[in-house]
Design an enzyme around this catalytic site. Structure first.
Site, PDB file in Angstrom:
ATOM      1  N   ASP A  21       0.851  -1.191   0.000  1.00  0.00           N
ATOM      2  CA  ASP A  21       0.000   0.000   0.000  1.00  0.00           C
ATOM      3  C   ASP A  21       0.889   1.243   0.000  1.00  0.00           C
ATOM      4  O   ASP A  21       1.769   1.370   0.854  1.00  0.00           O
ATOM      5  CB  ASP A  21      -0.870  -0.054   1.270  1.00  0.00           C
ATOM      6  CG  ASP A  21      -1.722   1.200   1.428  1.00  0.00           C
ATOM      7  OD1 ASP A  21      -1.931   1.902   0.426  1.00  0.00           O
ATOM      8  OD2 ASP A  21      -2.176   1.454   2.564  1.00  0.00           O
ATOM      9  N   ASP A  29      -1.738  -1.172  -3.776  1.00  0.00           N
ATOM     10  CA  ASP A  29      -2.078  -0.401  -4.979  1.00  0.00           C
ATOM     11  C   ASP A  29      -0.947  -0.450  -6.004  1.00  0.00           C
ATOM     12  O   ASP A  29       0.108  -1.049  -5.766  1.00  0.00           O
ATOM     13  CB  ASP A  29      -2.426   1.051  -4.596  1.00  0.00           C
ATOM     14  CG  ASP A  29      -1.391   1.656  -3.660  1.00  0.00           C
ATOM     15  OD1 ASP A  29      -0.189   1.405  -3.898  1.00  0.00           O
ATOM     16  OD2 ASP A  29      -1.780   2.342  -2.684  1.00  0.00           O
ATOM     17  N   ASP A  98      -4.502 -10.319 -15.771  1.00  0.00           N
ATOM     18  CA  ASP A  98      -5.587 -11.267 -15.558  1.00  0.00           C
ATOM     19  C   ASP A  98      -6.726 -10.861 -16.489  1.00  0.00           C
ATOM     20  O   ASP A  98      -7.036  -9.680 -16.622  1.00  0.00           O
ATOM     21  CB  ASP A  98      -6.061 -11.185 -14.098  1.00  0.00           C
ATOM     22  CG  ASP A  98      -6.371 -12.551 -13.518  1.00  0.00           C
ATOM     23  OD1 ASP A  98      -7.142 -13.283 -14.166  1.00  0.00           O
ATOM     24  OD2 ASP A  98      -5.863 -12.867 -12.428  1.00  0.00           O
ATOM     25  N   HIS A 329      -3.511 -17.099  -5.323  1.00  0.00           N
ATOM     26  CA  HIS A 329      -4.377 -16.346  -4.410  1.00  0.00           C
ATOM     27  C   HIS A 329      -5.603 -17.146  -3.972  1.00  0.00           C
ATOM     28  O   HIS A 329      -6.382 -16.658  -3.161  1.00  0.00           O
ATOM     29  CB  HIS A 329      -4.813 -15.049  -5.091  1.00  0.00           C
ATOM     30  CG  HIS A 329      -5.642 -15.313  -6.317  1.00  0.00           C
ATOM     31  ND1 HIS A 329      -5.120 -15.881  -7.458  1.00  0.00           N
ATOM     32  CD2 HIS A 329      -6.960 -15.137  -6.553  1.00  0.00           C
ATOM     33  CE1 HIS A 329      -6.091 -16.031  -8.342  1.00  0.00           C
ATOM     34  NE2 HIS A 329      -7.223 -15.594  -7.826  1.00  0.00           N
ATOM     35  N   ASP A 330      -5.805 -18.338  -4.534  1.00  0.00           N
ATOM     36  CA  ASP A 330      -6.958 -19.171  -4.160  1.00  0.00           C
ATOM     37  C   ASP A 330      -6.550 -20.358  -3.297  1.00  0.00           C
ATOM     38  O   ASP A 330      -7.409 -21.151  -2.896  1.00  0.00           O
ATOM     39  CB  ASP A 330      -7.638 -19.738  -5.420  1.00  0.00           C
ATOM     40  CG  ASP A 330      -8.258 -18.669  -6.293  1.00  0.00           C
ATOM     41  OD1 ASP A 330      -8.690 -17.630  -5.758  1.00  0.00           O
ATOM     42  OD2 ASP A 330      -8.323 -18.875  -7.522  1.00  0.00           O
TER      43      ASP A 330
HETATM   44  C1  NOJ Z   1     -10.814 -17.999 -10.345  1.00  0.00           C
HETATM   45  C2  NOJ Z   1     -10.053 -16.962  -9.600  1.00  0.00           C
HETATM   46  O1  NOJ Z   1      -8.729 -17.367  -9.446  1.00  0.00           O
HETATM   47  C3  NOJ Z   1     -10.787 -16.750  -8.289  1.00  0.00           C
HETATM   48  O2  NOJ Z   1     -10.066 -15.950  -7.395  1.00  0.00           O
HETATM   49  C4  NOJ Z   1     -12.138 -16.163  -8.594  1.00  0.00           C
HETATM   50  O3  NOJ Z   1     -12.887 -16.075  -7.403  1.00  0.00           O
HETATM   51  C5  NOJ Z   1     -12.914 -17.024  -9.595  1.00  0.00           C
HETATM   52  N1  NOJ Z   1     -12.095 -17.492 -10.679  1.00  0.00           N
HETATM   53  C6  NOJ Z   1     -14.041 -16.233 -10.176  1.00  0.00           C
HETATM   54  O4  NOJ Z   1     -13.553 -15.222 -11.010  1.00  0.00           O
END
Ligand code: NOJ
Length: 560
Positions: A21, A29, A98, A329-330
Site C-alpha cells: 500500500d 495499490d 488477468d 491467491h486461491d
Molecule cells: C478464479 C479466480 O482465481 C478466483 O479468485 C475467482 O474467485 C474465480 N475465478 C471467479 O472469477
C-alpha cells in the site's frame, strides 16, 4: 522441442490488494507494486502476473469487473498503471494481465443495459432464462454456493452466475460480445502488456440446453460442471480469440482450467492447436478433497502427489506445456500444506521450491512464497474476508454438514485468505505493508518471516529461489529435459530425473520430517556428477548413490 521465451521464464504472481500500500488506505495499490520493482528484479523473475486491477465493486476482490478498460479506484489511476508497465519493462520484467471474461460484474454497463429489458440490445450478452415451475431454470449450484441462477424482477427472468450473484456469466454464444472482448484485449496489448492469464476460461462455453446437474444425497443444488467445463464450443472460441488477437503478437497466455485432464490440456496447449501456451490444472491442488470438496479434507499419500504430477509431466511431454505452481491467491500456503511451517519452515520451503522448479514447465511463484509465508489461523470467522469462505461457512454450518469447529479447521487448512494476508516486508507495524489499517489482518508471524530479514540472510529462502531462477537460465536441461519418476512407491522421497542429450539431472526431495535413506536405483549411468543446489550442508566427498536425507532435504545433481 520448440524453444520459447515463455518456457524459459519464471512468473511471479501479485495479488495487488495485499502486496504493498503506498497511500495508507490499507489496500495495496499500483504505486506500491512499482515501488517494489527492484526487489522483483533482484529475485530474478521474468514476468509478473497481475491479478485483476480493473474497475470493480470488489464482491470478489476484482474478479468482478465493472469496466475492463479502467483501473480500480483503490488501486490508482491509468497513469499509475502506465508507470508500472514502464518501470517493469525498464527492469526487464513483462506484465501478464488477468483476463476475467467468463463473467463481469453486475455493475458493468453491459449488464445494466442487459437487465433493463428483454428487448435491450445487450440482452443476449448474458444468459437469461425464464423460471421452471416457479423455480430456477435448472438445479446448478454456484461455485460460491447457493443456486447459480438469480431472479431479476425487472424482466421476471433469471440470469446465470457460476460464481457470486454479482458475477453474471457472459454469453459467449453472442458474436458481438466476443468481438467486443477481442477489441478490449487488443487495446491492452497495444498498450504494451505482454500476455493474459485467463480466469476460468474453460467455463465460457455452456451446454445451451442447460440440463439438470447431478444431485448428491442431502444436497439442495446439483453439480452442473460437466455442462459448463470444457463445453461444446470452447475450442472454437479459443481458436477464434487466437486468430483475432493472440496470434498477432508474441505474448504469453495461460488459461485457468479447473477439472482438465492432461488429454484435454493438450487440446488447449498443443503446438498446432492455436489456442493457449499453457493451462493451470488443479489435480494436485485437489488432493485430499472430500465430500464437501476442500472443506472436508481427507488424508492422502505422497505417492498420490507423485502420480498426479507425473501424469502431467509425461502427458504433456511430447505436445503442450505445463505450468508449475504450488500457490496462488486461491490456495493455502504450500509450506503449511505440503511442508512443515514450524520446525522445518525454511528447509521445507526450499525443498518444495526445488521439487517444483526442476520439473518441466513454466514455474509460478506467488507473492510471499519466496520468503516462506505461511497459512494464518484467525480465531473468528469475522476476521475472514473471502466471499467463497464466508458463503461456504454460512451454508455448511447452517445446513449442519460441518460443525463450526470442523469448518474453522478447514478454513485454516484450505481457505483462500491464507494467501491473501498482507505481504510481509519488514518487522514494523503491519509488516510494512501499510501505514493505515490493513483490509485484512497481517499474519502474526511477520516479525519472524519478512522480506527485510530474508534479504539480510544469505541462507534465506529468498536467495534459494534466486538461485533456482538463475540455474534455469544456465541449464537448458531444467527447461527442456524430459522427466522420469524414480522410486515410485516411496512415501517419503519424491525423486525424479530429467534428461536432455547426454545430460541428466537427479532431483531428490524428502517430503517428511524424518530422515530417510536414499538409494540410487540401477540403470542411471554417469561418469561425473555436480551438485547444483541443496538446502543442507553436503560433505563434498559424500557419495550420492546411497546417503541419509535429512528432514525435508533436497538435492539436485547434474550427471554426465
Ligand atoms: C478464479 C479466480 O482465481 C478466483 O479468485 C475467482 O474467485 C474465480 N475465478 C471467479 O472469477
Amino acid at each position: 522441442m520448440n524453444q520459447s521465451w515463455w518456457k524459459e521464464s519464471v512468473i511471479y504472481q501479485i495479488y495487488p490488494r495485499s502486496f504493498k500500500d503506498s497511500n495508507g488506505d490499507g489496500i495495496g495499490d499500483l504505486k506500491g507494486i512499482t515501488s517494489k520493482m527492484e526487489y522483483l528484479r533482484t529475485l530474478g523473475i521474468d514476468v509478473i502476473w497481475l491479478s485483476p486491477i480493473y474497475k470493480s465493486p470488489n464482491d470478489d476482490n476484482g474478479y468482478d469487473i465493472s469496466d475492463y478498460q479502467d483501473i480500480m479506484d483503490e488501486f490508482g489511476t491509468t497513469e499509475d498503471f502506465d508507470e508500472l508497465l514502464e518501470t517493469a519493462h525498464q527492469n526487464g520484467i513483462k506484465i501478464m494481465m488477468d483476463l476475467v471474461v467468463n463473467h463481469s460484474s453486475d455493475e458493468h454497463s453491459w449488464f445494466i443495459e442487459s437487465k433493463s429489458s428483454k428487448d435491450s440490445k445487450k440482452r443476449d450478452w448474458y444468459i437469461w432464462k425464464p423460471g421452471k415451475n416457479g423455480k430456477e431454470p435448472n438445479n446448478w449450484e454456484a461455485c460460491f454456493k447457493g443456486s447459480a441462477w438469480e431472479y431479476d424482477e425487472t424482466t421476471e427472468e433469471y440470469y446465470l452466475h457460476l460464481f457470486s450473484k454479482k458475477q453474471p456469466d457472459l454469453n459467449w454464444e453472442n458474436p458481438s460480445l466476443r468481438k467486443e472482448i477481442y477489441n478490449m484485449m487488443t487495446w491492452w496489448v497495444e498498450k504494451g502488456i505482454d500476455g493474459f492469464r485467463m480466469d476460468v476460461i474453460n467455463f465460457i462455453s455452456k451446454d445451451t440446453r442447460f440440463p439438470e446437474g447431478e444431485l448428491f444425497e442431502g444436497k439442495l443444488y446439483g453439480n452442473g460442471s460437466k455442462y459448463y467445463m470444457n463445453g461444446p464450443r470452447i475450442h472454437e472460441f479459443l481458436q477464434e480469440m487466437n486468430k483475432e488477437v493472440l496470434s498477432k503478437y508474441d505474448i504469453i497466455t495461460v488459461g485457468e482450467t479447473p477439472g482438465v485432464t492432461p488429454e484435454e490440456a493438450k487440446l488447449y496447449t498443443g503446438h498446432n492447436r492455436n489456442e493457449l501456451n499453457m493451462v493451470f490444472q488443479f489435480e494436485h491442488m485437489g488432493l485430499g478433497d472430500g465430500i464437501e470438496g476442500k472443506w472436508s479434507n481427507q488424508p492422502w499419500k505422497l505417492s498420490d502427489l507423485k502420480q498426479t504430477m507425473t501424469r502431467w509431466q509425461k502427458g504433456l511431454e511430447e505436445d503442450g506445456w505445463n505450468s508449475l505452481y504450488w500457490n496462488n491467491h486461491d490456495q493455502p500456503r504450500v509450506v503449511s500444506r505440503f511442508g512443515n511451517d514450524q520446525e522445518y519452515r525454511v528447509e521445507s520451503a526450499k525443498m518444495l521450491a526445488t521439487c517444483l522448479h526442476m520439473m518441466q514447465g513454466t514455474p509460478y511463484i506467488y507473492q510471499g512464497e519466496e520468503i516462506g509465508m505461511t497459512n494464518v489461523a484467525f480465531e473468528s470467522i469475522d476476521q475472514y474476508k473471502d466471499i467463497e469462505t464466508l458463503n461456504a461457512y454460512k451454508d455448511l454450518v447452517s445446513e449442519q454438514r460441518l460443525s463450526r469447529e470442523e469448518m474453522m479447521k478447514a478454513i485454516h487448512d484450505r481457505g483462500r485468505d491464507n494467501a491473501r494476508t498482507p505481504m510481509q516486508w519488514d518487522n514494523t507495524t503491519n509488516a510494512g505493508f501499510t501505514t493505515g489499517t490493513p483490509w485484512i489482518e497481517v499474519n502474526p508471524n511477520y516479525k519472524e518471516v519478512n522480506v527485510e530479514k530474508s534479504l539480510k540472510d544469505k541462507d534465506s529462502i529468498f536467495y534459494y529461489y534466486q538461485k533456482l531462477i538463475h540455474l534455469r537460465k544456465e541449464h537448458d536441461i531444467i527447461v527442456y529435459g524430459s522427466y522420469d519418476l524414480i522410486l515410485d512407491n516411496d512415501e517419503q522421497i519424491y525423486a525424479y530425473t530429467r534428461s536432455l542429450h547426454d545430460e541428466k539431472l537427479l532431483v531428490i526431495c524428502n517430503f517428511s520430517s524424518e530422515s530417510t535413506t536414499f538409494t540410487l536405483p540401477n540403470g542411471i549411468d554417469y561418469t561425473s556428477s555436480n551438485l547444483l543446489i541443496h538446502n543442507y550442508e553436503v560433505n563434498s566427498n559424500e557419495s550420492f548413490t546411497e546417503f541419509v536425507l535429512k528432514p525435508f532435504e533436497a538435492r539436485v545433481y547434474k550427471l554426465q
